[in-house]
Design a protein around this motif. Structure first.
Motif, PDB file in Angstrom:
ATOM      1  N   GLY A   1       0.806  -1.218   0.000  1.00  0.00           N
ATOM      2  CA  GLY A   1       0.000   0.000   0.000  1.00  0.00           C
ATOM      3  C   GLY A   1       0.836   1.263   0.000  1.00  0.00           C
ATOM      4  N   SER A   2       2.036   1.206   0.581  1.00  0.00           N
ATOM      5  CA  SER A   2       2.862   2.411   0.603  1.00  0.00           C
ATOM      6  C   SER A   2       4.143   2.243  -0.216  1.00  0.00           C
ATOM      7  CB  SER A   2       3.224   2.770   2.045  1.00  0.00           C
ATOM      8  OG  SER A   2       4.050   1.772   2.604  1.00  0.00           O
ATOM      9  N   ARG A   3       4.512   1.000  -0.491  1.00  0.00           N
ATOM     10  CA  ARG A   3       5.739   0.805  -1.273  1.00  0.00           C
ATOM     11  C   ARG A   3       5.689  -0.544  -1.981  1.00  0.00           C
ATOM     12  NH1 ARG A   3       9.754  -1.619   3.235  1.00  0.00           N
ATOM     13  NH2 ARG A   3       8.058  -2.702   4.253  1.00  0.00           N
ATOM     14  N   ILE A   4       6.585  -0.639  -2.956  1.00  0.00           N
ATOM     15  CA  ILE A   4       6.720  -1.880  -3.707  1.00  0.00           C
ATOM     16  C   ILE A   4       8.115  -2.427  -3.436  1.00  0.00           C
ATOM     17  CG2 ILE A   4       7.004  -2.805  -6.050  1.00  0.00           C
ATOM     18  CD1 ILE A   4       4.754  -0.808  -6.832  1.00  0.00           C
ATOM     19  N   VAL A   5       8.162  -3.696  -3.093  1.00  0.00           N
ATOM     20  CA  VAL A   5       9.458  -4.340  -2.928  1.00  0.00           C
ATOM     21  C   VAL A   5       9.657  -5.251  -4.126  1.00  0.00           C
ATOM     22  CG1 VAL A   5      10.796  -5.965  -1.532  1.00  0.00           C
ATOM     23  CG2 VAL A   5       9.419  -4.188  -0.423  1.00  0.00           C
ATOM     24  N   SER A   6      10.815  -5.156  -4.765  1.00  0.00           N
ATOM     25  CA  SER A   6      11.059  -5.954  -5.961  1.00  0.00           C
ATOM     26  C   SER A   6      12.367  -6.705  -5.832  1.00  0.00           C
ATOM     27  CB  SER A   6      11.078  -5.053  -7.203  1.00  0.00           C
ATOM     28  OG  SER A   6      12.027  -4.012  -7.042  1.00  0.00           O
ATOM     29  N   GLY A   7      12.416  -7.866  -6.484  1.00  0.00           N
ATOM     30  CA  GLY A   7      13.637  -8.659  -6.551  1.00  0.00           C
ATOM     31  C   GLY A   7      14.020  -8.839  -8.000  1.00  0.00           C
ATOM     32  N   GLY A   8      15.320  -8.766  -8.288  1.00  0.00           N
ATOM     33  CA  GLY A   8      15.750  -8.819  -9.680  1.00  0.00           C
ATOM     34  C   GLY A   8      16.823  -9.856  -9.935  1.00  0.00           C
ATOM     35  N   ASP A   9      17.113 -10.063 -11.213  1.00  0.00           N
ATOM     36  CA  ASP A   9      18.196 -10.989 -11.537  1.00  0.00           C
ATOM     37  C   ASP A   9      19.563 -10.330 -11.371  1.00  0.00           C
ATOM     38  OD1 ASP A   9      18.560  -9.486 -13.831  1.00  0.00           O
ATOM     39  OD2 ASP A   9      18.102 -11.102 -15.240  1.00  0.00           O
ATOM     40  N   ASP A  10      19.548  -9.083 -10.897  1.00  0.00           N
ATOM     41  CA  ASP A  10      20.803  -8.411 -10.550  1.00  0.00           C
ATOM     42  C   ASP A  10      21.182  -8.682  -9.090  1.00  0.00           C
ATOM     43  OD1 ASP A  10      18.753  -7.012  -9.365  1.00  0.00           O
ATOM     44  OD2 ASP A  10      19.337  -5.033 -10.107  1.00  0.00           O
ATOM     45  N   GLY A  11      20.398  -9.533  -8.425  1.00  0.00           N
ATOM     46  CA  GLY A  11      20.714  -9.886  -7.043  1.00  0.00           C
ATOM     47  C   GLY A  11      20.300  -8.839  -6.026  1.00  0.00           C
ATOM     48  N   LYS A  12      19.493  -7.879  -6.451  1.00  0.00           N
ATOM     49  CA  LYS A  12      19.113  -6.796  -5.536  1.00  0.00           C
ATOM     50  C   LYS A  12      17.647  -6.898  -5.103  1.00  0.00           C
ATOM     51  CE  LYS A  12      22.387  -3.170  -6.668  1.00  0.00           C
ATOM     52  NZ  LYS A  12      23.303  -3.880  -7.596  1.00  0.00           N
ATOM     53  N   VAL A  13      17.417  -6.459  -3.863  1.00  0.00           N
ATOM     54  CA  VAL A  13      16.060  -6.275  -3.360  1.00  0.00           C
ATOM     55  C   VAL A  13      15.887  -4.771  -3.209  1.00  0.00           C
ATOM     56  CG1 VAL A  13      14.430  -6.797  -1.513  1.00  0.00           C
ATOM     57  CG2 VAL A  13      16.252  -8.440  -2.079  1.00  0.00           C
ATOM     58  N   VAL A  14      14.875  -4.223  -3.864  1.00  0.00           N
ATOM     59  CA  VAL A  14      14.712  -2.773  -3.914  1.00  0.00           C
ATOM     60  C   VAL A  14      13.314  -2.401  -3.418  1.00  0.00           C
ATOM     61  CG1 VAL A  14      14.663  -0.743  -5.441  1.00  0.00           C
ATOM     62  CG2 VAL A  14      16.311  -2.586  -5.871  1.00  0.00           C
ATOM     63  N   ALA A  15      13.235  -1.362  -2.574  1.00  0.00           N
ATOM     64  CA  ALA A  15      11.942  -0.844  -2.139  1.00  0.00           C
ATOM     65  C   ALA A  15      11.710   0.495  -2.833  1.00  0.00           C
ATOM     66  CB  ALA A  15      11.917  -0.669  -0.626  1.00  0.00           C
ATOM     67  N   THR A  16      10.517   0.665  -3.401  1.00  0.00           N
ATOM     68  CA  THR A  16      10.179   1.904  -4.103  1.00  0.00           C
ATOM     69  C   THR A  16       8.899   2.456  -3.489  1.00  0.00           C
ATOM     70  OG1 THR A  16      11.088   0.928  -6.116  1.00  0.00           O
ATOM     71  CG2 THR A  16       9.754   2.903  -6.385  1.00  0.00           C
ATOM     72  N   ASP A  17       8.943   3.723  -3.028  1.00  0.00           N
ATOM     73  CA  ASP A  17       7.749   4.270  -2.383  1.00  0.00           C
ATOM     74  C   ASP A  17       6.823   4.936  -3.400  1.00  0.00           C
ATOM     75  OD1 ASP A  17       8.659   6.833  -2.920  1.00  0.00           O
ATOM     76  OD2 ASP A  17       9.413   7.190  -0.885  1.00  0.00           O
ATOM     77  N   ALA A  18       5.708   5.453  -2.916  1.00  0.00           N
ATOM     78  CA  ALA A  18       4.678   5.983  -3.812  1.00  0.00           C
ATOM     79  C   ALA A  18       5.172   7.182  -4.624  1.00  0.00           C
ATOM     80  CB  ALA A  18       3.439   6.365  -3.015  1.00  0.00           C
ATOM     81  N   ASN A  19       6.229   7.851  -4.141  1.00  0.00           N
ATOM     82  CA  ASN A  19       6.792   8.966  -4.905  1.00  0.00           C
ATOM     83  C   ASN A  19       7.799   8.518  -5.948  1.00  0.00           C
ATOM     84  OD1 ASN A  19       5.359  10.873  -3.350  1.00  0.00           O
ATOM     85  ND2 ASN A  19       6.909  10.674  -1.718  1.00  0.00           N
ATOM     86  N   GLY A  20       8.073   7.228  -5.962  1.00  0.00           N
ATOM     87  CA  GLY A  20       9.057   6.726  -6.920  1.00  0.00           C
ATOM     88  C   GLY A  20      10.477   6.768  -6.397  1.00  0.00           C
ATOM     89  N   GLU A  21      10.608   7.016  -5.090  1.00  0.00           N
ATOM     90  CA  GLU A  21      11.958   7.009  -4.487  1.00  0.00           C
ATOM     91  C   GLU A  21      12.368   5.559  -4.240  1.00  0.00           C
ATOM     92  OE1 GLU A  21      13.862   9.689  -3.729  1.00  0.00           O
ATOM     93  OE2 GLU A  21      12.336  11.025  -4.594  1.00  0.00           O
ATOM     94  N   THR A  22      13.572   5.218  -4.662  1.00  0.00           N
ATOM     95  CA  THR A  22      14.005   3.825  -4.495  1.00  0.00           C
ATOM     96  C   THR A  22      15.080   3.709  -3.420  1.00  0.00           C
ATOM     97  OG1 THR A  22      15.751   3.986  -6.130  1.00  0.00           O
ATOM     98  CG2 THR A  22      13.585   3.329  -6.930  1.00  0.00           C
ATOM     99  N   ARG A  23      15.112   2.538  -2.791  1.00  0.00           N
ATOM    100  CA  ARG A  23      16.104   2.261  -1.770  1.00  0.00           C
ATOM    101  C   ARG A  23      16.492   0.793  -1.901  1.00  0.00           C
ATOM    102  NH1 ARG A  23      16.001   0.164   3.411  1.00  0.00           N
ATOM    103  NH2 ARG A  23      13.756  -0.215   3.330  1.00  0.00           N
ATOM    104  N   ILE A  24      17.796   0.515  -1.895  1.00  0.00           N
ATOM    105  CA  ILE A  24      18.224  -0.876  -1.967  1.00  0.00           C
ATOM    106  C   ILE A  24      18.104  -1.499  -0.578  1.00  0.00           C
ATOM    107  CG2 ILE A  24      20.184  -2.429  -2.391  1.00  0.00           C
ATOM    108  CD1 ILE A  24      21.076  -0.429  -4.554  1.00  0.00           C
ATOM    109  N   VAL A  25      17.282  -2.520  -0.467  1.00  0.00           N
ATOM    110  CA  VAL A  25      17.098  -3.214   0.808  1.00  0.00           C
ATOM    111  C   VAL A  25      18.261  -4.174   1.042  1.00  0.00           C
ATOM    112  CG1 VAL A  25      15.579  -4.789   2.103  1.00  0.00           C
ATOM    113  CG2 VAL A  25      14.594  -3.028   0.595  1.00  0.00           C
ATOM    114  N   ALA A  26      18.669  -4.859   0.001  1.00  0.00           N
ATOM    115  CA  ALA A  26      19.749  -5.834   0.132  1.00  0.00           C
ATOM    116  C   ALA A  26      20.321  -6.167  -1.231  1.00  0.00           C
ATOM    117  CB  ALA A  26      19.231  -7.114   0.792  1.00  0.00           C
TER     118      ALA A  26
END
Lengths: 353, 334
Positions: B69-94
């Protein structure tokens, strides 16, 4: 892509071969030659092999049994996952190559394409290519069932490291291979040097391409060898065309365990007899049947029916109409272990309409 | 298929098309912003009547996403877990230390993020916790309280307490390959999708098994209807709804079958407030179906590619859809 109907599906080539036979050499050759194509490569033992490619994925070779408890209905669980992930980057590569470990059985890889809907919808198995070590294959055929499986299963076989053996030894190894699998295309290579179109884009699993039901002899590159006549010799091989019967045969091996059974009938078959028979056969003998394929003529049916199978899984469909001048023969080949040949033969003959 | 729905009430006039420009693999709605997950690299943020904004989150394929509801967490084939909030700000979780693919992600009710790479499952709360599953992780699902994570794998699932590293995970066994996991809102049942065209379930209180079969294809999409009375699933030529309201769940009961078609249901998405299911078919058709009486509303006509993504806004007033061919849109139901 020649086949428009399936052109949207990404072709997958499976590379097998016993340890040290030269799989990685072939793989590096495929990736480094200037062919203008891009390949995604699924390798085992990720990171241990120096492969220069953007799209290399490490696999775990997890062979999963299906819940029905049938041990031949196995899939490569990791391939389901990896192919699904790669399909998200569709367009970034032209084809996929799956390298298996030296001890791997190719069947679960092939079955994955038949069993898993999502895999089968977006990718297609192109061919199983097996690299064999000219010097050591004979030994491995005696002590490693995996090596024999890989030969029996193959659509294309590279006898590699031919520079390490004499001509006689090479003839011997080829005859051994023929004894197990007379239907694969065999190439002799040094350092896995081979034109890539002999290995990639073979369409060997394409139902429209089940044409090569004639045993493959030393037709192309046998000019400096004696022809090995793979004559089954038991009156069981009806596949010999007129030109073939007079080949100068020298050596011929029957693998005592793994071999092929080839059947032919010039009388149309009854589909209501054939399908129950073949279903029953693969249910009972599926464990021992590695591959099968066939072109069938059914009574009152103007189209060729083609099918192929891996262990217990069968896949078949109507293909094109029979040509006017074409002999409407039904032909089937089974490659497997300890196949009850007489029983299969009688069963097949009972399918005549 | 268009003809067979010519008499169906329709909301297609309320759709705002979105040019995704790439295959859509998933969708989420954050507040009033529809977010389309593209197969590679980017999320596409679409505000009501606004321009689409492309936010790059991965260097490669996006393999899994989850939203709270407030952010999207995504996993990629680049080995990263990324959180993106409703403003489109991204943060690498791991970042996976071996740069393995991040196959699955999940978000706990308290905001903790879980992901898996190969056999390893991780939870990042105050500390990073790791659990090595017996085989590659097929799916992740938090229990409603968030203290336990269900990890699906070959031959069963494990219930793991990430904050009690000394406690051995509880093993739930069932032969076969379990590919995704879901737990109902009441937390009583864990259901997994299998490599075979079937679901398996466990009643967590007593580990009673539930077998749900009869599908034409592997189930790839499922969701709980508002209130948790039904589990809606893809994998057939109709929406299959398993009743979970009783003590025994669907044991001994027939599923409800809605919106039959000649085509296969690829994606289901349950309305957050009403017992309504949006179903996307492999010919591109999207229907809204009321569970009570099976009434259908046409939301999108068949098109060139299978539906790949459906997502409701939290208030149920917007439905985002996307296809494998890159056709996408937001239907305004307010």
């Amino acid at each position: 892509m020649s086949n428009e109907a399936s052109s949207a599906k990404v072709p997958v080539t499976v590379l097998t071969g016993y340890l040290g036979a030269g799989k990685t050499t072939l793989l590096n050759r495929i990736l480094s030659e200037p062919h203008g194509k891009k390949y995604a490569v699924i390798v085992n033992e990720f990171g241990e092999i120096g492969i220069d490619n953007d799209l290399v994925v490490g696999a775990d070779e997890e062979v999963f049994e299906m819940n029905n408890g049938c041990i031949c209905c196995t899939v490569r669980g990791d391939l389901v996952r990896i192919l699904g992930g790669l399909m998200r980057r569709k367009g970034k590569f032209d084809a996929i190559i799956v390298e298996t470990t030296g001890l791997a059985d190719p069947a679960p890889v092939a079955q994955t394409f038949f069993i898993d809907d999502n895999v089968g919808r977006k990718t297609k198995l192109d061919a199983v290519v097996t690299v064999a070590d000219a010097k050591w294959l004979n030994e491995r055929l005696k002590d490693a069932p995996e090596a024999k499986n890989q030969i029996a299963f193959a659509d294309v076989i590279l006898i590699n490291k031919t520079d390490l053996v004499s001509r006689e030894e090479l003839g011997e190894i080829e005859a051994r291979i023929r004894g197990i699998n007379p239907y694969a295309k065999v190439h002799k290579t040094e350092r896995a040097k081979i034109p890539l179109d002999e290995v990639l884009g073979r369409n060997a699993f394409d139902l429209d391409r089940i044409l090569d039901l004639e045993p493959e002899f030393l037709e192309n590159d046998g000019h400096d060898h004696d022809h090995h006549h793979h004559d089954h010799g038991h009156g069981d091989d009806h596949d010999h065309g007129p030109g073939r019967a007079h080949r100068r045969g020298l050596k011929h091996y029957h693998d005592e365990e793994m071999r092929s059974v080839s059947l032919r009938s010039d009388k149309p078959l009854d589909p209501d007899k054939f399908f129950p028979w073949v279903q029953d056969l693969v249910q009972k003998e599926g464990l021992n049947i590695l591959r099968c394929k066939g072109i069938l003529s059914f009574k009152g049916d103007d189209r060729r029916f083609v099918f192929q199978g891996v262990h217990m899984i069968l896949d078949g469909d109507h293909q094109r109409p029979w040509n006017e001048d074409e002999k409407r023969d039904s032909r089937i080949v089974f490659i497997g272990r300890n196949l009850p040949e007489e029983k299969i033969r009688q069963g097949f003959e009972g399918c005549v309409a | 298929m268009t003809d067979s729905h010519s008499d169906t009430p329709s909301v297609i006039g309320r759709a705002h098309p979105v040019a995704a420009g790439a295959p859509v693999v998933a969708a989420h709605v954050l507040g009033h912003t529809a977010v389309f997950v593209l197969g590679e690299e980017a999320l596409l943020f679409v505000e009501p009547k606004g321009q689409a904004r492309r936010i790059v989150v991965h260097d490669g394929a996006i393999l899994a996403t989850a939203a709270d509801g407030s952010r999207i967490v995504s996993g990629g084939d680049d080995g990263k877990v990324v959180a993106t909030d409703a403003n489109g700000e991204t943060r690498i979780v791991a970042t996976d230390r071996k740069h393995r693919w991040i196959d699955h992600v999940a978000i706990a009710p308290d905001g903790a993020v879980a992901w898996s790479a190969g056999r390893s499952a991780f939870v990042q709360a105050q500390e990073l916790r790791e659990f090595e599953a017996p085989s590659t992780v097929g799916g992740l699902a938090f229990l409603p309280k968030g203290s336990r994570l269900a990890v699906a794998h070959y031959n069963g699932a494990s219930l793991w307490f990430p904050n009690a590293p000394q406690a051995a995970p509880e093993k739930l066994e069932w032969k076969g390959s379990h590919l995704s996991a879901t737990i109902g809102p009441d937390g009583r049942f864990l259901v997994t999708t299998m490599q075979e065209p079937m679901l398996h379930g466990w009643r967590l209180a007593d580990r009673q098994h539930l077998r749900m079969s009869g599908y034409a294809a592997r189930v790839t999409s499922l969701g709980w209807t508002a209130g948790g009375r039904f589990l809606a699933t893809s994998g057939s030529n109709q929406i299959i709804l398993w009743p979970f309201q009783g003590k025994d769940g669907p044991m001994g009961k027939q599923p409800r079958l809605l919106a039959p078609s000649e085509r296969r249901v690829e994606v289901v998405a349950c309305h957050p407030r009403h017992e309504v299911v949006a179903a996307g078919y492999d010919d591109g058709l999207v229907l809204l179906v009321r569970v009570e009486d099976g009434a259908e509303i046409l939301a999108k006509k068949p098109g060139a590619a299978p539906v790949a993504a459906l997502a409701w806004s939290a208030d149920g007033k917007a439905l985002a859809f996307g296809t494998e061919g890159g056709e996408a849109g937001v239907i305004d139901l307010a």
